[in-house]
Write an enzyme that holds these catalytic residues in place. Structure first.
Site, PDB file in Angstrom:
ATOM      1  N   HIS A 127       0.717  -1.167  -0.170  1.00  0.00           N
ATOM      2  CA  HIS A 127       0.069   0.110   0.088  1.00  0.00           C
ATOM      3  C   HIS A 127       0.750   1.159   0.185  1.00  0.00           C
ATOM      4  O   HIS A 127       1.884   1.036   0.206  1.00  0.00           O
ATOM      5  CB  HIS A 127      -1.009   0.021   1.332  1.00  0.00           C
ATOM      6  N   HIS A 129       0.032   5.863   0.985  1.00  0.00           N
ATOM      7  CA  HIS A 129      -0.676   6.949   1.324  1.00  0.00           C
ATOM      8  C   HIS A 129       0.079   8.333   1.339  1.00  0.00           C
ATOM      9  O   HIS A 129       0.988   8.272   0.797  1.00  0.00           O
ATOM     10  CB  HIS A 129      -0.926   6.521   2.935  1.00  0.00           C
ATOM     11  N   GLU A 195      -5.716   4.785   8.903  1.00  0.00           N
ATOM     12  CA  GLU A 195      -5.444   3.535   8.213  1.00  0.00           C
ATOM     13  C   GLU A 195      -6.544   2.867   7.232  1.00  0.00           C
ATOM     14  O   GLU A 195      -6.325   2.019   6.682  1.00  0.00           O
ATOM     15  CB  GLU A 195      -4.926   2.349   9.203  1.00  0.00           C
TER      16      GLU A 195
HETATM   17 MN    MN Z   1       1.873   2.426   5.399  1.00  0.00          MN
END
Ligand code: MN
Ligand code: MN
Length: 417
Positions: A127, A129, A195
């Site tokens: 992932h 962000h 998250e």
């Molecule tokens: Mn992360």
């Protein structure tokens, strides 16, 4: 003379013989200051301090400075404590995660934290962000992966006490290793981070038409049939093989990244040590890739105090690792609040506000000071007072020259010297 009587007498000493209440009524004193001045302050055994109604003795015992605030506390100060133990735990096979963000702790605008557990083989899936991610390994062992801006791979194993940092938009993963996986603290340079809102590989694939994936990869559509239909986030997988094999396979023909996203804290010398404790300061001057997060890792021995100080450049986000503490934040305009902390708590101090952190237990207090900045900065009250003309300081504080001369002449960080 009892404490109460003394304070009563002091409180009635008003300007030109007027009581403080009269001054407030005449609009000559801020309401909060007047309130503080006119109240005789009850002691612990006073009926005024008793709480005969419903209560929670366990919570009160952990928060003595909320149950009976010190007389120096006054006015409304935004709450600056939130225990991870109150956060929702997102449970998955392979581990869990819980967070303290601006939603849990409204004052924490610049930094959010996540506490995460992965079993051996448990994966926090691939992932990225919008926030930068700084991490401290709290327990166990994990393997982290990323690629740099040239597409070159980074694969490393980390253990208790190690750090990592992944800049905004850099894709990465974390996987627990033997014997018992890992627990780690993630610190994000944005209080609004969650998250729940990250770009997950499986989530992305589940929301892309399969004919597009087929055209994109140049493989048949039937090869996509087993792709997950929704995100995995954390999932149980097999424990990975030897590190060198993963590094070699990920590097391919491009070769490995020259950037080190991990940092071995144990190999870092202590920045400052005194009788009272020690501090390690880790910012981008030492941990090159960590350009948006600076850290101080502080140990305060029993009886010691992280001295009165402030930070000119950034808010401070704290994580308490062991021991017990109390901290007063002086919030200007006659306002101050004292709160108590223990392992697993998050604390917060807004930029420039004065504070101290005192060890209130009989074991070492260990906590993190985290800043959304590339550099660590602080100023201590003692160094300010000892580098200002002495007569000027004496005129303010009503102390004598001998007392002023006794103050530490440089920043000690953790007292006693
Ligand atoms: Mn992360
Ligand atoms: Mn501080």
């Amino acid at each position: 003379m009892s404490e109460g009587v003394k304070r009563e007498k002091y409180s009635r000493r008003g300007f030109l013989g007027m009581s403080s209440a009269a001054l407030a009524a005449a609009g000559m004193l801020p309401a909060a200051a007047a309130e503080q001045e006119q109240k005789p302050y009850p002691s612990k055994d006073d009926r005024s301090a008793s709480a005969p109604g419903p209560g929670n003795p366990a919570v009160d015992a952990q928060n003595p400075d909320s149950f009976l605030p010190p007389p120096t506390d006054a006015g409304g100060v935004q709450t600056f404590k939130y225990p991870f133990g109150l956060s929702h735990k997102r449970m998955q096979e392979g581990g869990w995660s819980r967070e303290v963000t601006i939603r849990e702790l409204p004052v924490s605008k610049s930094i959010a934290g996540v506490d995460m557990r992965l079993t051996a083989g448990g994966v926090r899936e691939l992932h990225w962000h919008t926030a930068g991610e700084w991490a401290l390994m709290l327990y166990g062992n994990a393997r982290i992966t990323a690629i740099d801006l040239d597409g070159k791979s980074f694969v490393a194993d980390v253990t208790e006490g190690d750090l990592w940092y992944f800049p905004t938009g850099i894709p990465h993963s974390i996987q627990g290793l033997k014997p018992d996986g890992a627990e780690f603290l993630l610190v994000f340079d944005d209080g609004n981070f969650s998250e729940y809102e990250t770009v997950l590989l499986t989530d992305w694939m589940a929301h892309t038409p399969h004919d597009v994936l087929s055209a994109n990869f140049g493989v048949g559509e039937q090869a996509m049939e087993k792709m997950p239909r929704r995100e995995k986030f954390i999932f149980q997988s097999a424990v990975p093989g030897p590190l060198v094999e993963d590094q070699k396979a990920a590097a391919g023909s491009l070769g490995a990244s020259s950037q080190d996203f991990a940092f071995r804290l144990a190999q870092q010398p202590i920045s400052k040590r005194s009788k009272g404790g020690e501090v390690r300061i880790i910012d981008s001057s030492k941990f090159k890739v960590s350009t948006t997060i600076a850290a101080a890792i502080v140990t305060v021995h029993p009886g010691g105090i992280r001295e009165l100080h402030w930070h000119p450049n950034a808010d401070e986000w704290q994580y308490f690792m062991s021991g017990t503490a109390r901290m007063t934040v002086f919030a200007t305009g006659g306002r101050a609040r004292t709160m108590d902390f223990q392992a697993g708590d998050v604390g917060y101090v807004q930029k420039t506000l004065p504070h101290y952190v005192q060890n209130t237990g009989d074991t070492d207090l260990k906590f993190l000071e985290m800043f959304k900045s590339n550099v660590y900065q602080d100023l201590a009250l003692s160094e300010w007072l000892t580098h200002t003309p002495p007569q000027l300081v004496i005129a303010h504080l009503g102390i004598d020259k001998a007392t002023l001369d006794a103050l530490p002449r440089e920043e000690i960080v953790v007292m006693p010297e």
